[in-house]
Design a protein around this motif. Sequence first.
Motif, PDB file in Angstrom:
ATOM      1  N   VAL A 196       0.862  -1.185   0.000  1.00  0.00           N
ATOM      2  CA  VAL A 196       0.000   0.000   0.000  1.00  0.00           C
ATOM      3  C   VAL A 196       0.894   1.229   0.000  1.00  0.00           C
ATOM      4  N   THR A 197       0.672   2.139  -0.946  1.00  0.00           N
ATOM      5  CA  THR A 197       1.414   3.387  -0.956  1.00  0.00           C
ATOM      6  C   THR A 197       0.459   4.569  -0.806  1.00  0.00           C
ATOM      7  N   ALA A 198       0.900   5.547  -0.027  1.00  0.00           N
ATOM      8  CA  ALA A 198       0.096   6.745   0.227  1.00  0.00           C
ATOM      9  C   ALA A 198       1.037   7.934   0.383  1.00  0.00           C
ATOM     10  N   SER A 199       0.482   9.121   0.272  1.00  0.00           N
ATOM     11  CA  SER A 199       1.276  10.338   0.433  1.00  0.00           C
ATOM     12  C   SER A 199       1.519  10.622   1.908  1.00  0.00           C
ATOM     13  N   ILE A 200       2.421  11.559   2.187  1.00  0.00           N
ATOM     14  CA  ILE A 200       2.617  11.998   3.565  1.00  0.00           C
ATOM     15  C   ILE A 200       1.460  12.898   3.975  1.00  0.00           C
ATOM     16  N   GLY A 201       1.248  13.007   5.277  1.00  0.00           N
ATOM     17  CA  GLY A 201       0.194  13.867   5.794  1.00  0.00           C
ATOM     18  C   GLY A 201      -1.025  13.069   6.196  1.00  0.00           C
ATOM     19  N   VAL A 221       9.488   6.503   2.766  1.00  0.00           N
ATOM     20  CA  VAL A 221      10.554   6.957   1.869  1.00  0.00           C
ATOM     21  C   VAL A 221      10.414   8.463   1.644  1.00  0.00           C
ATOM     22  N   CYS A 222      11.465   9.194   1.947  1.00  0.00           N
ATOM     23  CA  CYS A 222      11.437  10.641   1.729  1.00  0.00           C
ATOM     24  C   CYS A 222      11.093  10.919   0.269  1.00  0.00           C
ATOM     25  N   GLN A 223      10.229  11.894   0.045  1.00  0.00           N
ATOM     26  CA  GLN A 223       9.661  12.054  -1.283  1.00  0.00           C
ATOM     27  C   GLN A 223      10.668  12.485  -2.332  1.00  0.00           C
ATOM     28  N   ASP A 224      11.729  13.174  -1.955  1.00  0.00           N
ATOM     29  CA  ASP A 224      12.757  13.477  -2.940  1.00  0.00           C
ATOM     30  C   ASP A 224      13.616  12.240  -3.221  1.00  0.00           C
ATOM     31  N   VAL A 225      13.779  11.405  -2.214  1.00  0.00           N
ATOM     32  CA  VAL A 225      14.575  10.183  -2.380  1.00  0.00           C
ATOM     33  C   VAL A 225      13.836   9.165  -3.242  1.00  0.00           C
ATOM     34  N   GLU A 226      12.500   9.152  -3.196  1.00  0.00           N
ATOM     35  CA  GLU A 226      11.733   8.225  -4.032  1.00  0.00           C
ATOM     36  C   GLU A 226      12.183   8.300  -5.494  1.00  0.00           C
ATOM     37  N   GLY A 227      12.428   9.531  -5.984  1.00  0.00           N
ATOM     38  CA  GLY A 227      12.784   9.717  -7.391  1.00  0.00           C
ATOM     39  C   GLY A 227      14.269   9.829  -7.644  1.00  0.00           C
ATOM     40  N   ALA A 249      -2.903  11.362   4.483  1.00  0.00           N
ATOM     41  CA  ALA A 249      -2.922  10.059   3.805  1.00  0.00           C
ATOM     42  C   ALA A 249      -2.170   9.016   4.605  1.00  0.00           C
ATOM     43  N   SER A 250      -0.968   9.342   5.073  1.00  0.00           N
ATOM     44  CA  SER A 250      -0.189   8.349   5.815  1.00  0.00           C
ATOM     45  C   SER A 250      -0.758   8.112   7.211  1.00  0.00           C
ATOM     46  N   THR A 251      -1.296   9.148   7.852  1.00  0.00           N
ATOM     47  CA  THR A 251      -1.905   8.905   9.168  1.00  0.00           C
ATOM     48  C   THR A 251      -3.200   8.103   9.032  1.00  0.00           C
ATOM     49  N   ASN A 252      -3.844   8.172   7.862  1.00  0.00           N
ATOM     50  CA  ASN A 252      -5.019   7.340   7.633  1.00  0.00           C
ATOM     51  C   ASN A 252      -4.662   5.854   7.570  1.00  0.00           C
ATOM     52  N   LEU A 253      -3.388   5.531   7.416  1.00  0.00           N
ATOM     53  CA  LEU A 253      -2.950   4.139   7.396  1.00  0.00           C
ATOM     54  C   LEU A 253      -2.893   3.527   8.792  1.00  0.00           C
ATOM     55  N   VAL A 254      -2.912   4.378   9.821  1.00  0.00           N
ATOM     56  CA  VAL A 254      -2.628   3.902  11.176  1.00  0.00           C
ATOM     57  C   VAL A 254      -3.627   2.853  11.645  1.00  0.00           C
ATOM     58  N   THR A 255      -4.914   3.093  11.427  1.00  0.00           N
ATOM     59  CA  THR A 255      -5.925   2.137  11.889  1.00  0.00           C
ATOM     60  C   THR A 255      -5.744   0.785  11.220  1.00  0.00           C
ATOM     61  N   LEU A 274       4.048   1.642   2.186  1.00  0.00           N
ATOM     62  CA  LEU A 274       5.084   2.455   1.543  1.00  0.00           C
ATOM     63  C   LEU A 274       4.634   3.915   1.477  1.00  0.00           C
ATOM     64  N   PRO A 275       4.555   4.600   2.617  1.00  0.00           N
ATOM     65  CA  PRO A 275       4.148   6.006   2.592  1.00  0.00           C
ATOM     66  C   PRO A 275       5.298   6.925   2.169  1.00  0.00           C
ATOM     67  N   GLY A 276       4.943   8.004   1.481  1.00  0.00           N
ATOM     68  CA  GLY A 276       5.932   9.036   1.243  1.00  0.00           C
ATOM     69  C   GLY A 276       6.255   9.754   2.544  1.00  0.00           C
ATOM     70  N   ASP A 277       7.383  10.463   2.569  1.00  0.00           N
ATOM     71  CA  ASP A 277       7.789  11.157   3.792  1.00  0.00           C
ATOM     72  C   ASP A 277       8.278  12.563   3.434  1.00  0.00           C
ATOM     73  N   VAL A 278       8.862  13.272   4.393  1.00  0.00           N
ATOM     74  CA  VAL A 278       9.365  14.628   4.170  1.00  0.00           C
ATOM     75  C   VAL A 278      10.516  14.613   3.163  1.00  0.00           C
ATOM     76  N   PHE A 279      10.956  15.786   2.744  1.00  0.00           N
ATOM     77  CA  PHE A 279      12.148  15.881   1.909  1.00  0.00           C
ATOM     78  C   PHE A 279      13.382  15.644   2.769  1.00  0.00           C
ATOM     79  N   ALA A 280      14.230  14.741   2.347  1.00  0.00           N
ATOM     80  CA  ALA A 280      15.472  14.493   3.083  1.00  0.00           C
ATOM     81  C   ALA A 280      16.389  15.704   3.037  1.00  0.00           C
ATOM     82  N   SER A 281      16.297  16.489   1.965  1.00  0.00           N
ATOM     83  CA  SER A 281      17.213  17.633   1.788  1.00  0.00           C
ATOM     84  C   SER A 281      16.936  18.770   2.755  1.00  0.00           C
ATOM     85  N   ARG A 282      15.707  18.900   3.206  1.00  0.00           N
ATOM     86  CA  ARG A 282      15.267  19.981   4.105  1.00  0.00           C
ATOM     87  C   ARG A 282      15.452  21.370   3.491  1.00  0.00           C
ATOM     88  N   ARG A 283      15.517  21.458   2.173  1.00  0.00           N
ATOM     89  CA  ARG A 283      15.732  22.767   1.537  1.00  0.00           C
ATOM     90  C   ARG A 283      14.463  23.604   1.504  1.00  0.00           C
TER      91      ARG A 283
END
Length: 624
Positions: free
Chosen positions: A90-95, A189-195, A97-103, A118-127
């Motif tokens: 199961v893949t979902a976006s961060i926010g 997976v951090c969303q910038d790292v995904e790609g 969407a990912s907290t909806n996976l908790v239940t 497989l939820p997306g996460d924050v940007f690893a770069s923090r830019r």
Amino acid sequence: MPRQKTIRLTTAQAILRYFAAQHTRRDGRERPLIGGVFGIFGHGNASGFGHALATGAGGLTYHQGKSEQAMVHAAIGYARAHNLASTLAVTASIGPASTNLVTGAGTATLNRVPVLLLPGDVFASRRQGPILQGLEMAGSYDMTVNDTLRPVSRFFDRITRPEQIIHSLPHATAALLDHGQAGAVTVAVCQDVEGEAFDFPLALFETRVHDLERLAPSESVLAAAAERVRTARKPIIIAGGGVRYAEAEASLAALSNACGIPVVESFAGRGAGREASLNAGGIGFIGSPAANELATEADLVLAVGTRLSDTLTGSHTLFQNPDVSFVALNLAERDLCKMGALALRADARAGLDGLAAALEGHTAPAEWRDRADRAIVRHVARVGEIVGAEKPRMTGYEAVAEIKDAARREDRVVFSSSTAIGQAHTIWDSRSDASVDMEYGFSCMGYEIPAALGAAMAGTVKGRILALIGDGTFLMGNTTEIVTAIQEGLAFTIVVVVNRGWQCIRGHQLGSYGEEFGTQFRRREGNARNLTGETLAIDYVANARSLGADGVDVHSRAELRAALERARRTDRPFLIAAHVEDAPLPIESGAWWEFGIPQADAPEGLRETRAAFEVAAAKHRWFV
């Protein structure tokens, strides 16, 4: 030294390609570990996992969910239909969407069912500064909303560099394969790292077949367990979900039938003892009185593949024989130490076969076998008498009985937390009735329709799949997976028990303090604290039709029987709204479950209820 062969992929492509190469094999049958990917795309996974799926990474089939929670529940239903040998990602976006996976993750982990998240996460770069739907914590910069998945995951990792998956994914796979401690496996997976592209070792993507070997029991512990059975005068077997997942039903029946040991079933284990002649049905607070009578008297309890939750043990008040002892046959270490049990760690089939061999020629005392047989016959007759006496207006338990009778042995009926699951746990006869998927580990309302979808996707159920839910659960959501079923060309039946509220909890309220509060679907009258006005009229069939399904309203048992037969002939989801009178099943389970009673004087009569509670609670025992 020759240069290691590599292949350049994005991180998301590499993850999907890796999991597509993992297979399981048990008893000679090989299956993909991950049978497909559910996904809803947002900014956190659309250009990473979305792109990877669009380019066909690993060849995994994509399925479009409509609710993040429902996608996980569908994966659970799929995994259960495969006896945990295969599951879905199961893949979902961060926010949100990912907290909806908790239940869903909690449902999977508590029930020890593997699912891959497989939820997306924050940007690893923090830019970027504060990101969209990101959580800002004053005391921690490396915490994200995905950390809410940590306590409900069997395994959790956050990927901040592409090469981290080379070490992470084998550990994630090991967690999916550990059926004694399975659950949600989360790789965020951090969303910038995904790609982000990387030259991954080509060997990472070689096909691997993981043998699900059957752990054999220790010979010394097996001998000790067999000796306890031999010396017991009143033994019983509790069959849990572990029996079903190990495909050990025949082994359970062989041991029970040869040794004359009665079988009782947990919710997850319902149907595990279908070939056992001394099958007394469901155990626990909302179980069969036959099962609970035997449990109360038992001097030895062989608990096979069960967590022994408080509703099954009667909050440690059910087993009243002063000499009772327990043998736990389980893969999970944490279940082996419960109830002061003798710990027999093994695969359920291997353990049951070992016990059967060690007990060859032994039978339980004739008076105990006769005692069990009489209790079962009495209960079956009582159920027949009650459901055979048709009421002027169809009751909820009559609707459950009609479904029980209409479902064929090769069908599968899905239940979760509701009045109906208690009624079914009491009256279902595993020896003749359809198989069931009873989600009562997490008691998660909203599991039913997605789980039916997942079971249909698995393709292992030979008959019709039916989901039975209350109207309260229907209104809580996950009904939109009807649309997913239509997209996938899948058919199953949905029966909505229309009793105009959350009647199970209403019953608990009436039993604990004598009043109902907040459980009825009524309008508000003036400034009343509670909802006491007219009952709302809700058209569940129209709702289903708006999603592409067909359906019908029924108000009698005859109409329900006809509708169930009509549903069987359809090639798409079919919803039956069964309008019932709320009436308790007139069968007392004989077990008590601890439900908190206020230490207060109001409303009138609460002190008497509290006094009765304290009398029952005094039967609590410590098993060490």
